[in-house]
Each structure stands twice: as C-alpha cells, then as structure tokens.
Write a protein that holds these residues in place. Structure first.
Motif, PDB file in Angstrom:
ATOM      1  N   SER A  57       0.850   1.431   5.816  1.00 37.84           N
ATOM      2  CA  SER A  57       2.081   0.631   5.850  1.00 37.84           C
ATOM      3  C   SER A  57       2.965   0.951   7.053  1.00 37.84           C
ATOM      4  N   HIS A  58       2.782   2.124   7.639  1.00 35.51           N
ATOM      5  CA  HIS A  58       3.580   2.500   8.816  1.00 35.51           C
ATOM      6  C   HIS A  58       2.839   2.240  10.136  1.00 35.51           C
TER       7      HIS A  58
ATOM      8  N   GLY B  37       0.539   4.906   2.511  1.00 39.02           N
ATOM      9  CA  GLY B  37       1.734   5.193   3.298  1.00 39.02           C
ATOM     10  C   GLY B  37       1.456   5.119   4.789  1.00 39.02           C
ATOM     11  N   ALA B  38       0.317   5.652   5.207  1.00 35.60           N
ATOM     12  CA  ALA B  38      -0.048   5.609   6.632  1.00 35.60           C
ATOM     13  C   ALA B  38      -0.337   4.180   7.081  1.00 35.60           C
TER      14      ALA B  38
ATOM     15  N   TYR C  95       9.892  -1.401   8.085  1.00 34.74           N
ATOM     16  CA  TYR C  95       9.598  -0.366   9.105  1.00 34.74           C
ATOM     17  C   TYR C  95       9.662  -0.904  10.537  1.00 34.74           C
TER      18      TYR C  95
ATOM     19  N   GLN D  17      -2.809   6.806  -2.209  1.00 36.93           N
ATOM     20  CA  GLN D  17      -1.386   6.527  -1.978  1.00 36.93           C
ATOM     21  C   GLN D  17      -0.950   7.072  -0.611  1.00 36.93           C
ATOM     22  N   ALA D  18      -1.457   8.253  -0.247  1.00 39.39           N
ATOM     23  CA  ALA D  18      -1.144   8.802   1.081  1.00 39.39           C
ATOM     24  C   ALA D  18      -1.699   7.890   2.168  1.00 39.39           C
TER      25      ALA D  18
ATOM     26  N   TYR E 291      -7.923   0.800   0.102  1.00 39.64           N
ATOM     27  CA  TYR E 291      -7.251   2.061   0.402  1.00 39.64           C
ATOM     28  C   TYR E 291      -8.130   3.221  -0.045  1.00 39.64           C
TER      29      TYR E 291
ATOM     30  N   GLY F 225       0.911  -4.353  -0.314  1.00 37.24           N
ATOM     31  CA  GLY F 225       1.427  -3.512   0.747  1.00 37.24           C
ATOM     32  C   GLY F 225       1.263  -3.953   2.173  1.00 37.24           C
TER      33      GLY F 225
ATOM     34  N   ARG G  47      -1.716   9.969  10.266  1.00 39.85           N
ATOM     35  CA  ARG G  47      -1.575   8.514  10.392  1.00 39.85           C
ATOM     36  C   ARG G  47      -2.526   7.961  11.447  1.00 39.85           C
TER      37      ARG G  47
END
Length: 179
Positions: free
Chosen positions: A126-127, A123-124, A33, A119-120, A100, A148, A82
């Motif tokens: 990791s970004h 994702g936030a 990313y 999991q959501a 998490y 992650g 996020r």
C-alpha cells in the motif's frame, strides 16, 4: 529538492516525482499516502527528461502496449523490507494477479524463515510510491478480493480491466459491501 510533474491518464490525474534523474514517485492525485515518501521541499517542473520518458511509458501502457519497467530509471524510496516487496511486484506479469499471501511466502522463502505476515506485506504494497509502473494493482486478497489500493478500488478495477485480467474469480466490492 524533489521535482513534480503531471500526467493526465484515462483513470485519473497523476503526479510524478523525481530527484532530477530518477522517477521516485507516481501517485494518483489525492490518493492515500500521496507524497508520503517525500520529505524534501517540492517544486513543479513538468519539463524534466524523466517526466517525458515516464509520460511516453504511460502512453504506451494506456494504448495497450506492455512497456518494461526496466525502460525507466526508477528509485522508489522506502525501507529494505518495502523495497523487497516492490521488487516482487515488478515480477508480476501483465494480465495476472497474485495474493498478499503469495508475496508473504516468497519473502519468507527469501529470508529463510517459516512465516511472513501477509498484513506486513499489505502495508508495504500500500505504500508503493510508484503506482502502475510498480504494479501494486495486481495484488489481491487470498480469496480474490480486490482490497487495498491506495489510489482507490475503482482505479484498481480499471487498471486490471485494462490489462484484461480475468475478473471472473475476483470479488469486486460494491458500495456498502464489506470485505
């Protein structure tokens, strides 16, 4: 226009991003990313005041001090969801980790809902566009697994060791080890 600068850290080369006033990015060179949140043209400009401030912050951090996130004008780019996750990351103390699932429970609580997907949240996390300063490296899996990290698990381990996190209860994957 987004300005880019460089910082040589003990754990790898870092690219800084700014809108001219605020820090909008801090990525390990070639991480997953990398520059993901940047849609504008970029130009190298190492001499911005914000890059000097960020370098001083990072120097303090890597020398063992605990500089405050509020010492820097940061403006991470991302959705409201996020940003809500990144705000929680900013509250994790030095030398501590959370899961998490812990973050998912906090977000569910804030939103007044029964459940939020870990999991959501992952994702936030990791970004996160401002690594180290917004400490996504302090987030681990539900059973203490070091999962992650966009900059790489090796860097996550080094950052946690640098912060003197008790690693005895964390699962550190070895090459060829599935999580």
């Amino acid at each position: 226009m987004v300005y880019l600068g460089n910082y040589a850290s003990p754990v790898g080369d870092i690219v800084l991003g700014s809108d001219g006033e605020n820090l909008i990015g801090l990525w390990f060179k070639d991480q997953k990313y990398f520059l993901d949140s940047i849609k504008e043209d970029t130009v190298q400009k190492d001499d911005l005041n914000i890059f000097n401030e960020t370098s001083k912050w990072l120097d303090k951090y890597f020398s063992g001090e605990k500089p405050l996130i509020s010492d820097l004008p940061i403006s991470p780019r991302g959705s409201d969801f996020r940003k809500s996750i990144w705000k929680i990351l900013c509250e994790i103390p030095y030398g501590k980790v959370i899961t998490y699932n812990d973050i998912a429970k906090e977000i569910a609580n804030q939103k007044g809902i029964e459940h939020m997907s870990a999991q959501a949240v992952g994702g936030a996390v990791s970004h996160n566009p401002i690594s180290i300063i917004i400490p996504c490296h302090r987030v681990v899996g539900s059973k203490g697994s070091l999962t992650g990290y966009a900059g790489g698990i090796d860097k996550k381990i080094k950052l946690l060791e640098h912060e003197k996190v008790d690693m005895s209860n964390l699962f550190i994957p070895r090459k060829g080890t599935a999580l």
